[in-house]
Motif scaffolding. Structure first.
Motif, mmCIF file in Angstrom:
data_model
loop_
_atom_site.group_PDB
_atom_site.id
_atom_site.type_symbol
_atom_site.label_atom_id
_atom_site.label_comp_id
_atom_site.label_asym_id
_atom_site.label_seq_id
_atom_site.Cartn_x
_atom_site.Cartn_y
_atom_site.Cartn_z
ATOM 1 N N ALA A 1 0.827 -1.207 0.000
ATOM 2 C CA ALA A 1 0.000 0.000 0.000
ATOM 3 C C ALA A 1 0.863 1.260 0.000
ATOM 4 N N LEU A 2 1.898 1.286 0.852
ATOM 5 C CA LEU A 2 2.768 2.454 0.941
ATOM 6 C C LEU A 2 3.559 2.683 -0.345
ATOM 7 N N LEU A 3 3.982 1.604 -0.975
ATOM 8 C CA LEU A 3 4.725 1.738 -2.229
ATOM 9 C C LEU A 3 3.852 2.340 -3.325
ATOM 10 N N ILE A 4 2.620 1.876 -3.402
ATOM 11 C CA ILE A 4 1.723 2.397 -4.429
ATOM 12 C C ILE A 4 1.420 3.875 -4.192
ATOM 13 N N VAL A 5 1.117 4.218 -2.943
ATOM 14 C CA VAL A 5 0.865 5.627 -2.620
ATOM 15 C C VAL A 5 2.120 6.453 -2.880
ATOM 16 N N GLY A 6 3.288 5.907 -2.526
ATOM 17 C CA GLY A 6 4.543 6.610 -2.761
ATOM 18 C C GLY A 6 4.824 6.821 -4.243
ATOM 19 N N ILE A 7 4.523 5.810 -5.040
ATOM 20 C CA ILE A 7 4.712 5.927 -6.496
ATOM 21 C C ILE A 7 3.842 7.048 -7.053
ATOM 22 N N ILE A 8 2.599 7.107 -6.577
ATOM 23 C CA ILE A 8 1.656 8.120 -7.065
ATOM 24 C C ILE A 8 2.108 9.521 -6.664
ATOM 25 N N THR A 9 2.450 9.710 -5.390
ATOM 26 C CA THR A 9 2.841 11.042 -4.926
ATOM 27 C C THR A 9 4.175 11.486 -5.549
ATOM 28 N N SER A 10 5.096 10.560 -5.736
ATOM 29 C CA SER A 10 6.384 10.895 -6.371
ATOM 30 C C SER A 10 6.164 11.326 -7.823
ATOM 31 N N TYR A 11 5.253 10.640 -8.493
ATOM 32 C CA TYR A 11 4.942 10.999 -9.882
ATOM 33 C C TYR A 11 4.331 12.397 -9.961
ATOM 34 N N LEU A 12 3.429 12.691 -9.033
ATOM 35 C CA LEU A 12 2.785 14.011 -9.031
ATOM 36 C C LEU A 12 3.817 15.119 -8.794
ATOM 37 N N LYS A 13 4.770 14.873 -7.929
ATOM 38 C CA LYS A 13 5.815 15.867 -7.669
ATOM 39 C C LYS A 13 6.729 16.018 -8.875
ATOM 40 N N ARG A 14 6.972 14.899 -9.562
ATOM 41 C CA ARG A 14 7.870 14.930 -10.720
ATOM 42 C C ARG A 14 7.286 15.727 -11.885
#
Length: 308
Positions: free
Chosen positions: A16-29
């Motif tokens: 769950a944390l990895l998926i949320v992290g992937i999403i938030t990292s993409y949004l910042k990128r």
């Protein structure tokens, strides 16, 4: 139960944390960090909803207990959990490679449309799935006492480890690939699933729902009893203490479904489970190799031929 809770919580929380992290990292990128709050809102709502599911599950379980059907519900949960745990390991093994691109693709669509509701719902459903699975698995390993599993040191430790690993992953400080993590934890999860399967069969035989051709294939209580009580009984009846403590036996029984006196059906189910797992792994490996060969052939066919 503690080690089971640790592995299950670690696995589910990390995903769950990895998926949320992937999403938030993409949004910042892509300079859309203003949307990350909606992603975390969806995740937070999913955590709250998961606690609600746990409470509802406990109420239903209590209702079955009042009707005298508690044992049948326990057996059903054990078998379903065994299947879900196995499916979870294979799903992650198959999708771990492309999960990043899939998540980023979906978020790209939401961002382009400015669909805030879609972002909240997407993270909500992703985390809720992990939460519901955790509740179900906790019910299986504790016999329905979900609260005990949630408050155990195993669950807390698993959650903390998942947070640390995901933090190290996104900060780029983790040297061990996540694929290796999932392989190792997946192996333990498979052992837990096999143990649950055998425990379910044992409970069916205890209730005389199914019989047994050979109730005890072997008896190694003298070496490793299943429970401290079995240790005391063996010492009382034989005047000699078993080689190992019953505390070790109860730990192995809870974690891997160990039995000092298994029936023939339990032994066959345990061996058969790993045979099926091996065949599935070989089948998927063969399909993967076939796809690679087809891809290489297509690449060679698309290469322009030299004109002489």
């Amino acid at each position: 139960m503690e080690v089971q809770a640790l592995l299950i919580t670690f696995r589910e929380a990390l995903e769950a944390l990895l998926i949320v992290g992937i999403i938030t990292s993409y949004l910042k990128r892509i300079d859309q960090a203003r949307y990350t709050k909606y992603v975390w809102l969806g995740a937070l709502l999913a955590v709250v909803a998961s606690f609600g599911v746990a409470l509802l599950f406990q109420v239903v379980f209590t209702g079955f207990a009042a009707m005298g059907s508690e044992m049948y519900l326990k057996i059903s949960i054990i078998f379903i959990s065994s299947i879900l745990l196995t499916q979870m390991v294979f799903w992650m093994a198959e999708h771990s490679k492309d999960i990043k691109s899939n998540m980023e693709g979906k978020m790209s669509k939401y961002v382009s449309k400015g669909d805030v509701f879609g972002m909240v719902m997407h993270s909500f459903l992703v985390v809720l799935r992990e939460g519901v699975e955790t509740v179900f698995f906790f019910a299986a390993i504790t016999g329905g006492n979900i609260g005990a599993a949630m408050q155990s040191w195993g669950a807390v430790t698993g959650l903390v480890l998942a947070a640390i690993v995901s933090y190290m992953f996104f900060k780029g400080t983790m040297r061990v690939p996540l694929k290796t993590f999932f392989k190792v934890t997946g192996a333990f999860i498979i052992l837990i699933a096999a143990g649950l399967l055998v425990q379910g069969i044992s409970m069916l035989q205890d209730l005389n729902i199914i019989g047994s051709v050979m109730p005890h294939v072997y008896d190694i209580t003298w070496f490793l009893p299943e429970h401290p009580i079995d240790y005391e009984h063996y010492l009382r009846d034989h005047g000699v203490a078993p080689v190992l403590s019953g505390d070790i036996g109860i730990f192995l029984k809870a974690l891997f479904g160990y039995s000092a006196m298994p029936s023939l059906e339990e032994v066959l189910a345990y061996i058969g489970y790993f045979v099926v797992i091996y065949l599935l792994i070989q089948s998927r490996y063969a399909k993967s190799e076939t796809k690679k060969e087809e891809k290489n052939v297509n690449v060679l066919e698309q290469k322009p031929k030299n004109v002489i």
